[in-house]
Design a protein around this motif. Structure first.
Motif, PDB file in Angstrom:
ATOM      1  N   VAL A  20       0.840  -1.205   0.000  1.00 18.67           N
ATOM      2  CA  VAL A  20       0.000   0.000   0.000  1.00 18.67           C
ATOM      3  C   VAL A  20       0.874   1.254   0.000  1.00 18.67           C
ATOM      4  CG1 VAL A  20      -1.679   1.338   1.330  1.00 18.67           C
ATOM      5  CG2 VAL A  20      -1.978  -1.118   1.081  1.00 18.67           C
ATOM      6  N   ASN A  21       1.877   1.300   0.873  1.00 16.85           N
ATOM      7  CA  ASN A  21       2.759   2.475   0.913  1.00 16.85           C
ATOM      8  C   ASN A  21       3.514   2.660  -0.403  1.00 16.85           C
ATOM      9  OD1 ASN A  21       2.209   3.550   3.448  1.00 16.85           O
ATOM     10  ND2 ASN A  21       3.713   2.270   4.484  1.00 16.85           N
ATOM     11  N   ASP A  22       3.965   1.560  -0.982  1.00 14.87           N
ATOM     12  CA  ASP A  22       4.687   1.634  -2.242  1.00 14.87           C
ATOM     13  C   ASP A  22       3.803   2.212  -3.347  1.00 14.87           C
ATOM     14  OD1 ASP A  22       7.215   0.790  -3.744  1.00 14.87           O
ATOM     15  OD2 ASP A  22       5.674  -0.212  -4.921  1.00 14.87           O
ATOM     16  N   THR A  23       2.551   1.771  -3.396  1.00 15.08           N
ATOM     17  CA  THR A  23       1.615   2.271  -4.401  1.00 15.08           C
ATOM     18  C   THR A  23       1.278   3.739  -4.167  1.00 15.08           C
ATOM     19  OG1 THR A  23       0.648   0.065  -4.611  1.00 15.08           O
ATOM     20  CG2 THR A  23      -0.644   1.900  -5.465  1.00 15.08           C
ATOM     21  N   MET A  24       1.027   4.120  -2.917  1.00 16.75           N
ATOM     22  CA  MET A  24       0.670   5.502  -2.617  1.00 16.75           C
ATOM     23  C   MET A  24       1.830   6.462  -2.912  1.00 16.75           C
ATOM     24  SD  MET A  24      -2.473   5.380  -1.696  1.00 16.75           S
ATOM     25  CE  MET A  24      -2.579   4.023  -2.871  1.00 16.75           C
ATOM     26  N   VAL A  25       3.052   6.025  -2.643  1.00 13.74           N
ATOM     27  CA  VAL A  25       4.211   6.874  -2.916  1.00 13.74           C
ATOM     28  C   VAL A  25       4.375   7.084  -4.411  1.00 13.74           C
ATOM     29  CG1 VAL A  25       6.741   6.919  -2.834  1.00 13.74           C
ATOM     30  CG2 VAL A  25       5.439   6.376  -0.780  1.00 13.74           C
ATOM     31  N   ARG A  26       4.145   6.043  -5.200  1.00 13.93           N
ATOM     32  CA  ARG A  26       4.242   6.193  -6.657  1.00 13.93           C
ATOM     33  C   ARG A  26       3.152   7.126  -7.185  1.00 13.93           C
ATOM     34  NH1 ARG A  26       4.642   0.282  -9.033  1.00 13.93           N
ATOM     35  NH2 ARG A  26       3.510  -0.210  -7.125  1.00 13.93           N
TER      36      ARG A  26
END
Length: 269
Positions: free
Chosen positions: A88-94
């Motif tokens: 989730v964090n990886d997707t939101m950061v992108r």
């Protein structure tokens, strides 16, 4: 993510209109015809702002926020919960990076010459900062997970040490890439040539071999061929050789993300 990445790449290519020309048997890759659609960029920006804000609002009491500031979760997460937090964090950061890229594309909506090069450098800098930050994101979560004393103190210490050693190697490489892209942004000169004088333009002819039009802000390459700044800047986003003689004139430095693309591979570890 996939659709937005495709739209951003297409909007990055929409800058100015020139025809497709042929020179010495090779077709030149040209920009898409038309101008950037501000409504599309604004729409993507609003969509991602609402989405990212909504996700973190819904999980404001969970374990998503702490890893964003490099803090481990308060409790040891189960394996699949750790995967969930990281994904989730990886997707939101992108998606946040895509917001920044949309703002850059709106700022550089009429990209020509120096502005086109600066736009490519800024997009590349954003992407390398994103790759560095994404490499750091999983570290607090896995650090807490591997320190689980239920597996034994020796085993947990060993796995934590191995993971941090592996992660340090990866992070150092990305730090070097980020600072290289930062230095490239601060340089005003070209790595493949310099601005041509009126005498050099007269000797080469006043016609650009790429666009078949009168030279506009001519650039003299290291191989002594002269082209419009707009044309040759776009060419070197994809190639490293001279369009005419195929001499290698651009050094093999960092990969450019000037096309607006974002890495879509998940950073799990």
């Amino acid at each position: 993510m996939f659709k937005s990445n495709d739209i951003l790449r297409k909007q990055t290519a929409l800058k100015f209109s020139k025809s497709l020309n042929k020179c010495d048997g090779d077709f030149f890759l040209r920009a898409y015809m038309g101008e950037r659609k501000m409504l599309i960029l604004v729409g993507i920006t609003i969509l991602f702002v609402v989405h990212v804000s909504g996700v973190y609002w819904c999980y404001k009491n969970g374990d998503l926020i702490r890893p964003l500031v490099m803090l481990p979760p308060k409790e040891i997460p189960p394996f699949w919960h750790a995967i969930f937090v990281i994904l989730v964090n990886d997707t939101m950061v992108r998606q946040t990076a895509m917001i920044m890229k949309c703002l850059l594309l709106m700022y550089y909506r009429n990209t020509k010459g120096c502005s086109y090069r600066r736009q490519g450098q800024m997009l590349t800098l954003v992407e390398y900062f994103l790759l560095l930050y994404r490499a750091l994101l999983p570290a607090p979560v896995w650090y807490r997970f591997f320190l689980n004393k239920e597996y034994g103190s020796l085993f947990s210490s060993l796995t934590t040490g191995l993971y941090l050693t592996f992660k340090l190697t990866s992070v150092v490489e990305k730090i070097q890439s980020f600072f290289t892209s930062l230095r490239a942004l601060s340089h005003e000169d070209f790595h493949y040539g310099s601005y041509a004088t009126s005498e050099q333009v007269a000797a080469a002819g006043d016609m650009c071999a790429i666009c078949q039009e009168k030279m506009h802000v001519p650039i003299l390459l290291r191989c002594k061929h002269v082209f419009c700044e707009d044309c040759v800047s776009e060419w070197f986003e994809r190639e490293r050789t001279c369009p005419l003689c195929r001499a290698l004139v651009k050094p093999a430095d960092l990969r450019s993300f000037g096309d607006g693309s974002t890495s879509l591979f998940f950073q799990l570890f």
